[in-house]
Structures are given as structure tokens and as C-alpha cells.
Design a protein around this motif. Sequence first.
Motif, PDB file in Angstrom:
ATOM      1  N   VAL A 246      38.051  60.785  10.984  1.00  0.00           N
ATOM      2  CA  VAL A 246      37.460  59.474  11.259  1.00  0.00           C
ATOM      3  C   VAL A 246      38.324  58.721  12.264  1.00  0.00           C
ATOM      4  O   VAL A 246      39.543  58.630  12.100  1.00  0.00           O
ATOM      5  CB  VAL A 246      37.344  58.650   9.956  1.00  0.00           C
ATOM      6  CG1 VAL A 246      36.694  57.308  10.248  1.00  0.00           C
ATOM      7  CG2 VAL A 246      36.563  59.404   8.907  1.00  0.00           C
ATOM      8  N   PHE A 247      37.667  58.212  13.304  1.00  0.00           N
ATOM      9  CA  PHE A 247      38.345  57.291  14.210  1.00  0.00           C
ATOM     10  C   PHE A 247      38.048  55.881  13.726  1.00  0.00           C
ATOM     11  O   PHE A 247      36.911  55.412  13.821  1.00  0.00           O
ATOM     12  CB  PHE A 247      37.831  57.450  15.647  1.00  0.00           C
ATOM     13  CG  PHE A 247      38.176  58.776  16.251  1.00  0.00           C
ATOM     14  CD1 PHE A 247      39.455  59.019  16.723  1.00  0.00           C
ATOM     15  CD2 PHE A 247      37.231  59.781  16.347  1.00  0.00           C
ATOM     16  CE1 PHE A 247      39.777  60.230  17.283  1.00  0.00           C
ATOM     17  CE2 PHE A 247      37.553  61.004  16.902  1.00  0.00           C
ATOM     18  CZ  PHE A 247      38.831  61.223  17.370  1.00  0.00           C
TER      19      PHE A 247
ATOM     20  N   GLU B 161      38.957  52.060   4.154  1.00  0.00           N
ATOM     21  CA  GLU B 161      37.742  52.451   3.423  1.00  0.00           C
ATOM     22  C   GLU B 161      37.507  53.951   3.536  1.00  0.00           C
ATOM     23  O   GLU B 161      37.203  54.616   2.548  1.00  0.00           O
ATOM     24  CB  GLU B 161      36.531  51.734   4.018  1.00  0.00           C
ATOM     25  CG  GLU B 161      36.141  50.477   3.276  1.00  0.00           C
ATOM     26  CD  GLU B 161      34.919  49.852   3.919  1.00  0.00           C
ATOM     27  OE1 GLU B 161      34.056  50.607   4.405  1.00  0.00           O
ATOM     28  OE2 GLU B 161      34.861  48.609   3.942  1.00  0.00           O
ATOM     29  N   ALA B 162      37.643  54.467   4.757  1.00  0.00           N
ATOM     30  CA  ALA B 162      37.395  55.891   4.994  1.00  0.00           C
ATOM     31  C   ALA B 162      38.351  56.739   4.175  1.00  0.00           C
ATOM     32  O   ALA B 162      37.962  57.739   3.571  1.00  0.00           O
ATOM     33  CB  ALA B 162      37.551  56.203   6.479  1.00  0.00           C
TER      34      ALA B 162
ATOM     35  N   PHE C  36      32.977  64.629  12.576  1.00  0.00           N
ATOM     36  CA  PHE C  36      33.697  63.536  13.226  1.00  0.00           C
ATOM     37  C   PHE C  36      32.910  62.246  13.077  1.00  0.00           C
ATOM     38  O   PHE C  36      31.715  62.211  13.362  1.00  0.00           O
ATOM     39  CB  PHE C  36      33.897  63.845  14.722  1.00  0.00           C
ATOM     40  CG  PHE C  36      34.840  64.981  14.957  1.00  0.00           C
ATOM     41  CD1 PHE C  36      36.189  64.748  15.192  1.00  0.00           C
ATOM     42  CD2 PHE C  36      34.386  66.290  14.938  1.00  0.00           C
ATOM     43  CE1 PHE C  36      37.060  65.801  15.397  1.00  0.00           C
ATOM     44  CE2 PHE C  36      35.254  67.341  15.138  1.00  0.00           C
ATOM     45  CZ  PHE C  36      36.593  67.094  15.379  1.00  0.00           C
ATOM     46  N   LEU C  37      33.587  61.201  12.624  1.00  0.00           N
ATOM     47  CA  LEU C  37      32.957  59.894  12.501  1.00  0.00           C
ATOM     48  C   LEU C  37      33.736  58.906  13.350  1.00  0.00           C
ATOM     49  O   LEU C  37      34.918  59.112  13.655  1.00  0.00           O
ATOM     50  CB  LEU C  37      32.948  59.427  11.044  1.00  0.00           C
ATOM     51  CG  LEU C  37      32.197  60.314  10.047  1.00  0.00           C
ATOM     52  CD1 LEU C  37      32.357  59.764   8.643  1.00  0.00           C
ATOM     53  CD2 LEU C  37      30.739  60.401  10.409  1.00  0.00           C
ATOM     54  N   CYS C  38      33.087  57.814  13.694  1.00  0.00           N
ATOM     55  CA  CYS C  38      33.757  56.837  14.533  1.00  0.00           C
ATOM     56  C   CYS C  38      33.147  55.462  14.281  1.00  0.00           C
ATOM     57  O   CYS C  38      31.969  55.352  13.931  1.00  0.00           O
ATOM     58  CB  CYS C  38      33.574  57.236  15.999  1.00  0.00           C
ATOM     59  SG  CYS C  38      34.561  56.235  17.114  1.00  0.00           S
TER      60      CYS C  38
ATOM     61  N   ASP D 218      29.963  51.389   8.616  1.00  0.00           N
ATOM     62  CA  ASP D 218      30.135  51.697   7.192  1.00  0.00           C
ATOM     63  C   ASP D 218      30.523  53.168   7.035  1.00  0.00           C
ATOM     64  O   ASP D 218      29.740  53.991   6.555  1.00  0.00           O
ATOM     65  CB  ASP D 218      28.833  51.386   6.456  1.00  0.00           C
ATOM     66  CG  ASP D 218      28.976  51.611   4.964  1.00  0.00           C
ATOM     67  OD1 ASP D 218      30.124  51.606   4.478  1.00  0.00           O
ATOM     68  OD2 ASP D 218      27.950  51.812   4.301  1.00  0.00           O
ATOM     69  N   VAL D 219      31.719  53.507   7.481  1.00  0.00           N
ATOM     70  CA  VAL D 219      32.167  54.909   7.439  1.00  0.00           C
ATOM     71  C   VAL D 219      32.279  55.392   5.996  1.00  0.00           C
ATOM     72  O   VAL D 219      31.866  56.507   5.658  1.00  0.00           O
ATOM     73  CB  VAL D 219      33.519  55.054   8.164  1.00  0.00           C
ATOM     74  CG1 VAL D 219      34.059  56.454   8.006  1.00  0.00           C
ATOM     75  CG2 VAL D 219      33.369  54.720   9.625  1.00  0.00           C
TER      76      VAL D 219
END
Lengths: 289, 178
Positions: free
Chosen positions: A126-127, A135-136, A163-165, A198-199
Motif C-alpha cells: 500500500v502506498f 489503517e492499512a 498494489f493499493l494507493c 478507504d484502503v
Amino acid sequence: MSLISAALRCRPPALSFTSLLARQFHAGQPLLARKGKEKKIPVLSKKQLAAKAKKKAAKAKKSIYDSEHMTLLDAINVLRAVEVASPNSTYELVVKTALGKGSTIPKGRYSLPREAKKASGDKILVFAEGRAAEEARQAGADIVGGPELADGVANGRHQATLFLCTPDLIRAITPKLGRVLGPRGLMPSERRGTVTDDVGGYIRKLKGTTEWKGDKAGTIRAPIAKLDFPVEDVIKNVKYFMTLVKRATGNIRDAQAEREKGGGPRPVIPITKVVLSSRQGPGIRISDV
Amino acid sequence: MARRPKFIPTASRLSKVLEELRRAPRPYLNNVTSLKLTMAFRNDHFGARHFVKEELPRIQYTNPAMQIDVVKKPKAKNELWKPEMVLQLRDGTTQTLDLEGKWSSAILEELMDIGGGSAWARWKRERLAAGLPVVEVPQAKKVEPKAAKWSGEQKKGKNAEPELVLDPTKTGAAAVLP
């Protein structure tokens, strides 16, 4: 010298006379007669083209194995018989779809009513910075960091399958990672929902599900059950998976979701065949799913 | 360019499997609810293993509701235990068959005698009346030794080459050359 003088002597006396006798190819009588009768190549409408393709397909030779269908229950019984001594092997479902030009490869996430194979969880990167990063981490992301991670991803030090951002960082990482993650289909994008504020919520939603995805030719493969499951469980799993695939390919319309997304109706990707097989068993085309 | 040979489609894998599963006699076991077979994982109990490979799939296919378990246990050379089959019958009793030294055909016949019922009795009568064995005994595949095949062909040929005489004291081409 003598040759040239001979040629000069042979020259016709008057030019106007020759032009009358000469046949000119662009205005000859046969050509003029033919003018206006040229065959026009008809321009077919889309409907006519479709009809033509249909006729051609009907004429085409069919494989003699095309008629070998079975109902799901019969197929399960055959596979159960063949694999009677190896109860630990797996039923595999193969769905072939006819991808058109420019249609996207169908994919989605699933968690079967009765799990067939222990899912090896995604490794999530996560970026994010500040509160979103916290939170992530709580939701269970493996690697969390700011744009400084981008170099590590590019050179392979940080390996992840998802991959999340957050939206405020996507601009910072795109120039570095677009070429790395883009071709692998892992680049976060707003359209896919992987660029989000909202990761934590996204990660929580993923827990316990596995991704299914068609390959380049549009074939979807998934382990669907174990041989020692009761028959009803196998049927339930297959039906569940098929509804997911049908929804993703547009064979089942989900009116509400379409309205939310906006835009016109998506093109339907036809499902050409569904095959159930097992480790040692034959592949059996299923007629009733 | 050479013409591509015409493709002649053969029987599909599925049709072959189905043919084998539906071969007569269909082993209907109305009196048996479950079957558990225990045998060596490898190197022993060959009759039982052949039975599991050739006959058990047919039994499962014909009796989809029957619970069949195959236990393959590792067995060392010095261990001495016999392969066995435990049958749970419809009337609640259990019966144990010893499979030691039996062929797959014998195992099938014994099993069908216990659970086969009237259909099996009829099959047996018909076969005996026709003078045939009740269950076909598996035949080993005939494998012709390659060397024998070669020499046979050479003898048949009209202008066969004279046989090579090899000099045992020499190796390689020197053994053949004068």
C-alpha cells in the motif's frame, strides 16, 4: 547517318491524318460501351455481415467431439468413478469465452461455498501516508509506505501481488511504476477501485476471497472442489462460480450495478464451452450450466 | 509443399473411459452400502491393486451412492500383512474378504457373489451355460521381443544381407572390418 535520314523520310506526311486513324485506349468504342455497366461491390450493412458470418459458420466443418456433452451430475459421477482411489485430487473447471476485439479479459474475486483449495493470501503493498497508512497496517497490509517504496518495487526488492494507493500519492508513483506494473496488470487505478481513500475497507473486503482471471485467450480455469466432497457441494460450487463468470462476461445482466457505474451496456462476451475435469479423468463438456 | 495428411479423428478419451466403465457385466451391488479396501502402497498385493485400477471405477460408476475408500499403506519388505476388503452390507452386518494372492477377476467374482443379487445370478447362469468364464481373466499384453522381430524379417527377405560376424576380440568398427 543513313539510318537517321531513312527514318526522316518515312515520317508520315501530315500529323492530323494520323491522329484520326489512331486508336485511343481511353475512349475506344468497346470501352465506351462498357462504361456505366461496371459491377458495384455492394457495401454490406452490419446486419447483413452478421448474417453472412452466420451462414459461413453453419457451413464450416464441425468437430466430431462437439456432440459429446454431459449434464453436470453425470460428469461428476464419471470423474468420481475414475478417481475412486485418489480422493484428494481436485475437480477443475475450465470456461472458454470468445473474446472479441478490444473486449477486456473477464476477472473477479470469489470465495466458494465450500473452499476447495486453501487460498494463498495476496501479498498487499500500500502506498499511503499518515492515517491511511495506519489503517492499512491494521487491516493487514504487508508493506506500507510512501512514494519512497516505488524504487524498491521497480527493482524488485518489494514483491507483492496486489498494489493499493491513496489518491494523493498516485501522481507521485505513476511515472516510476507505470511501466513496471502496467503490463502486469497490477497498477492501481481508480476504475478498478485500487486507488481509494478507504484502503483499510478495501483490504477487509478482500479477506477470504481469491482472484479468478481469464488468460489472454479468454480461458478461465479454477479449482472447484475436491473429489471427496459430496456431490451436492460440488454442484453448488460449480453453479456459484458460473454465475460469477456469467455476470462478469455480461451473460447475466446486473441492472443496478450498471446504473451505478454509468455508461452504456457493456458488450457480452459469449461463453463457448464449459469443461469439467480432474487430475486423471477426462475433460467433459457440461451442457447444463 | 507436401500435402498435409488427412486427419482421421479417433475415439475421444471420454468415449473410451465410458466404454470401459459400462462394460458388461455391470457390477450392481444392491446389498452393499460401503466398501473399504486396504492394501500396500507399492511392491506388493498386485491382485488387489489391479482390482482397484480395473474394476473399482466400474463399481463406483454403477453404484454412485456407495461409499468406497481405498487405503494404501506403506509396507516394508519384512512386514507381513494381507490386503483385505471390508464390506458393510445393507442388513447391517460387515464382512471381510482376504485378498491375498487373488487375481482381480477372482476378487470381483467373490464380491459379486456376496452383493450382486439376482442380476448377478442370471449373468453367472448365462456365462456357465455358454461355457465361458464368469469373469474374463485379465490377459498379459503380448510383447514381441524386438531382436526376434528383426531376425525374423531378415530371414524372410529374399535377398537378405549376410549376417554380420563380429570379432569378439575387437571393438567398434574394427570388429566388423576385415
